[in-house]
Design a protein around this motif. Structure first.
Motif, mmCIF file in Angstrom:
data_model
loop_
_atom_site.group_PDB
_atom_site.id
_atom_site.type_symbol
_atom_site.label_atom_id
_atom_site.label_comp_id
_atom_site.label_asym_id
_atom_site.label_seq_id
_atom_site.Cartn_x
_atom_site.Cartn_y
_atom_site.Cartn_z
ATOM 1 N N GLU A 78 -21.766 21.758 27.808
ATOM 2 C CA GLU A 78 -20.668 22.691 28.072
ATOM 3 C C GLU A 78 -20.852 24.004 27.325
ATOM 4 O O GLU A 78 -20.571 25.073 27.843
ATOM 5 N N LYS A 79 -21.344 23.910 26.073
ATOM 6 C CA LYS A 79 -21.587 25.102 25.276
ATOM 7 C C LYS A 79 -22.973 25.027 24.666
ATOM 8 O O LYS A 79 -23.573 23.951 24.573
ATOM 9 N N ASP A 80 -23.494 26.180 24.241
ATOM 10 C CA ASP A 80 -24.869 26.228 23.749
ATOM 11 C C ASP A 80 -25.030 25.589 22.377
ATOM 12 O O ASP A 80 -26.064 24.991 22.082
ATOM 13 N N TYR A 81 -23.994 25.730 21.533
ATOM 14 C CA TYR A 81 -24.130 25.271 20.151
ATOM 15 C C TYR A 81 -22.904 24.474 19.698
ATOM 16 O O TYR A 81 -21.806 24.662 20.212
ATOM 17 N N GLU A 82 -23.135 23.602 18.730
ATOM 18 C CA GLU A 82 -22.051 22.866 18.090
ATOM 19 C C GLU A 82 -21.937 23.374 16.654
ATOM 20 O O GLU A 82 -22.893 23.314 15.885
ATOM 21 N N LEU A 83 -20.775 23.873 16.299
ATOM 22 C CA LEU A 83 -20.560 24.435 14.967
ATOM 23 C C LEU A 83 -20.399 23.298 13.961
ATOM 24 O O LEU A 83 -19.521 22.456 14.099
ATOM 25 N N VAL A 84 -21.250 23.281 12.952
ATOM 26 C CA VAL A 84 -21.214 22.248 11.920
ATOM 27 C C VAL A 84 -20.405 22.724 10.714
ATOM 28 O O VAL A 84 -19.553 22.010 10.195
ATOM 29 N N VAL A 85 -20.654 23.945 10.285
ATOM 30 C CA VAL A 85 -19.952 24.544 9.151
ATOM 31 C C VAL A 85 -19.465 25.930 9.561
ATOM 32 O O VAL A 85 -20.238 26.723 10.099
ATOM 33 N N GLY A 86 -18.189 26.218 9.309
ATOM 34 C CA GLY A 86 -17.682 27.555 9.598
ATOM 35 C C GLY A 86 -16.516 27.594 10.567
ATOM 36 O O GLY A 86 -16.245 28.636 11.172
ATOM 37 N N HIS A 87 -15.785 26.488 10.713
ATOM 38 C CA HIS A 87 -14.667 26.458 11.665
ATOM 39 C C HIS A 87 -13.532 27.394 11.253
ATOM 40 O O HIS A 87 -12.897 28.020 12.107
ATOM 41 N N ARG A 88 -13.290 27.523 9.955
ATOM 42 C CA ARG A 88 -12.250 28.440 9.492
ATOM 43 C C ARG A 88 -12.670 29.892 9.712
ATOM 44 O O ARG A 88 -11.854 30.737 10.077
ATOM 45 N N ARG A 89 -13.952 30.167 9.513
ATOM 46 C CA ARG A 89 -14.460 31.526 9.765
ATOM 47 C C ARG A 89 -14.364 31.869 11.255
ATOM 48 O O ARG A 89 -14.020 32.992 11.622
#
Length: 309
Positions: A78-89
């Motif tokens: 569905e999306k190119d990347y999965e965010l591991v660290v940085g959800h608040r940013r």
């Protein structure tokens, strides 16, 4: 208070860069569209607009994102990347109307990404009980699975020892005892509604740990009682609920009796000495055989009593 060094602290565990086979020279920061960054699966840390978030939004507005996030290629399609660290940013950038954020892209397995995600967030101030509970459980499960890898020299270790090693490792790295880590993990077996009471400090941590042993339907009955009476169980009541749940299926009546402090519903303990039973059974009968016959006779007596009644 200093935490006593456990055996887990003596285990040599690979650093993040060594684990991923990366060096600083190989890393590069890229501006990735926010819409291409998927949320990490089962991310346990809540992201909402509190005072800390307001500070982050103000900082990014003035200076930009100073510390890049970390992401990995997504397998969802569905999306190119999965965010591991940085959800608040990411949240702060979206609130500011920004379209991209700086991110380091790394190839990571599920377990490697889980460890990095937890370690990057667990030292934050004012974490909720639920956030710690699910984070500890995720890292514990990841380390337990990594214990099967030959490069960690634990492939021959028994499952029970792997569990202990994983719990010790999590505790050592966050400054908690192994027993505390296990109690936090127990909270993940609470219903979301009961866990919310813990987060709001309306249900004490130790009480919640005992209640986590109740079956899901029993927790629903307890929640209904709390909703009606606005009465929370105390420590001794929670222990009684746990003990009775391990003996039988709790009913709403059981819960009400215990929480209202009425007559005990625990069964009476009745015991017989070996001398008392000798005249009824052959000398070569084992304990299991005697118990089986006693219960068969009791079942027969109960059936006859019900028929007469």
């Amino acid at each position: 208070m200093a935490v006593k060094e456990s055996s887990a602290s003596k285990i040599k565990f690979k650093g993040v860069d060594a684990l991923f086979g990366l060096s600083e020279e190989q890393e590069c920061v890229r501006e990735i569209p926010l819409d291409e960054l998927d949320t990490f699966k089962n991310h346990p840390f809540k992201v909402f607009r509190d005072d800390k978030m307001e500070e982050m939004i103000e900082s990014i507005s003035e200076y930009g994102v100073l510390v890049p996030g970390i992401a990995r290629p997504s397998n969802s399609g569905e999306k190119d990347y999965e965010l591991v660290v940085g959800h608040r940013r990411k949240y702060a950038c979206r609130e500011l109307g920004l379209k991209t954020m700086p991110v380091i892209i790394r190839d990571m397995s599920d377990d490697e990404a889980t460890v990095v995600m937890v370690d990057s967030n667990i030292q934050r101030e004012n974490l909720l009980y639920s956030e710690k509970a699910f984070a500890y459980r995720m890292k514990y499960e990841a380390l337990k699975r990594q214990g099967r890898r030959t490069d960690l020299t634990l492939v021959q270790v028994e499952p029970k020892l792997k569990k202990r090693w994983a719990a010790e490792m999590v505790g050592t790295e966050v400054g908690e005892t192994m027993s505390t880590i296990k109690r936090y993990i127990r909270l993940t077996y609470l219903s979301n509604y009961l866990l919310e009471f813990v987060d709001k400090n309306e249900l004490p941590f130790t009480v919640a740990v005992d209640l986590s042993y109740l079956k899901s339907n029993e927790q629903s009955l307890l929640l209904a009682f709390i909703g009606t009476t606005k009465k929370m169980p105390n420590g001794s009541q929670a222990k009684k609920l746990k003990e009775l749940s391990q003996q039988k299926e709790l009913t709403g009546e059981d819960i009400e009796k215990i929480l209202r402090g009425e007559a005990k519903v625990n069964y009476q303990k009745i015991s017989f000495s070996e001398k008392q039973l000798q005249k009824y059974f052959p000398p070569d009968y084992k304990k299991e055989q005697i118990e089986k016959i006693i219960f068969q006779l009791l079942d027969s007596w109960k059936a006859q009593t019900e028929q007469r009644g």
